[in-house]
Design an enzyme around this catalytic site. Structure first.
Site, PDB file in Angstrom:
ATOM      1  CB  SER A   1      -1.167  -0.257   1.187  1.00 14.86           C
ATOM      2  OG  SER A   1      -1.500   1.037   0.972  1.00 14.86           O
TER       3      SER A   1
ATOM      4  CE1 TYR B   1       0.275   5.074  -5.429  1.00 13.34           C
ATOM      5  CE2 TYR B   1       0.238   7.117  -3.495  1.00 13.34           C
ATOM      6  CZ  TYR B   1       0.752   5.959  -4.549  1.00 13.34           C
ATOM      7  OH  TYR B   1       1.164   4.735  -3.244  1.00 13.34           O
TER       8      TYR B   1
ATOM      9  CE  LYS C   1      -0.449   1.842  -3.464  1.00 14.65           C
ATOM     10  NZ  LYS C   1      -0.655   0.600  -4.072  1.00 14.65           N
TER      11      LYS C   1
END
Length: 270
Positions: free
Chosen positions: A132, A146, A150
């Site tokens: 992660s 993004y 994650k």
């Protein structure tokens, strides 16, 4: 008998450093990447099997796993490392880039995991490590894509650990801070766009990223944390990598939203 690990995204950065680290620790390594023919280092290492694997290609995923099992007999651990970062104003991103970011960082990770689970279940053993980021627990400006991926990886991993425990498999999350890799190069999709309203925050973020006080950790540091996560035989779910990861994630937990946002804005000079 040596244990075996399969790692995605080993052409550079964290993936490559992790492949080398585990090989040096005596593991068999299935080092996967989209273009293994371009590799000049890993193929020279003993007990390293270089395999073509694109997380967007199911056939390549299944073939790499099958080849690894045929070569080494058993796979003991998986590291889902392949991925990249898309940054910029959401309004500036073409839809195809949005889909690619989630397909690579989320759907691809799930496809690789789903493909290896039957092998782990048959052996009632295995470790899944999902890479992660501190960006899976907190956010920076312009990272809606993004960070969205994650945050998804964090939720997927946390929930998956319950069902995997039923078949003797552990799930781990590694959260690196800023790492000295090519993330800002070929593993980075930045869409600044031409909308004037966003240019001030784009400039502030670029200045912050280029600040020499922002010291990055070496990829080998993350590899060491990954090795700990795979090997410690504990029920621990999350592992941080880097001093900045500890500082920022501790700050995020201790502060209110407004306090944390104020700190981040101050760091960007806004």
């Amino acid at each position: 008998m040596n244990k075996t690990i399969l790692i995605t995204g080993t052409s550079s950065g964290i993936g490559k450093a992790t492949a080398i680290y585990f090989q040096q620790k005596g593991w068999n390594v299935i080092a996967t990447m989209r273009s293994p023919e371009k590799d000049t280092e890993l193929k020279e290492l003993e007990n390293v099997l270089l395999e073509k694997l694109d997380v967007l290609d199911l056939e390549s995923i299944n073939q790499a796993i099958q080849n690894g099992i045929e070569k080494f007999g058993k796979i003991d651990a998986l590291v889902n490392n392949a991925g990249y970062g898309a940054y910029g104003p959401l309004e500036s991103f073409p839809r195809e880039n949005i889909i690619k970011q989630f397909n690579t960082n989320v759907i691809g990770l799930m496809d690789v995991t789903k493909a290896i689970i039957p092998h782990f279940r048959a052996n009632k053993d295995g470790v899944i490590v999902n890479i992660s980021s501190i960006g899976g627990q907190m956010t920076f400006a312009l990272g809606s894509l993004y960070h969205g991926t994650k945050f998804a990886v964090e939720g997927i991993s946390e929930s998956l650990h319950y069902e995997m425990k039923e078949i003797g498999v552990k799930v781990k999350i590694v959260e690196p801070g800023m790492i000295a890799t090519d993330f800002g190069g070929r593993s980075f999709d930045f869409q600044a766009g031409e909308i004037a309203d966003y240019q001030p925050i784009i400039g502030a973020l670029m200045k912050q990223w280029q600040n020499p006080d922002n010291s990055s950790s070496a990829a080998s540091l993350v590899a060491d944390v990954i090795y700990t996560a795979v090997s410690d035989d504990s029920e621990q779910l999350r592992y941080r990598a880097g001093d900045d990861a500890n500082f920022l994630l501790d700050s995020r937990k201790k502060m209110t939203d407004n306090e944390f946002f104020s700190m981040m804005n101050n760091q960007m000079g806004k």
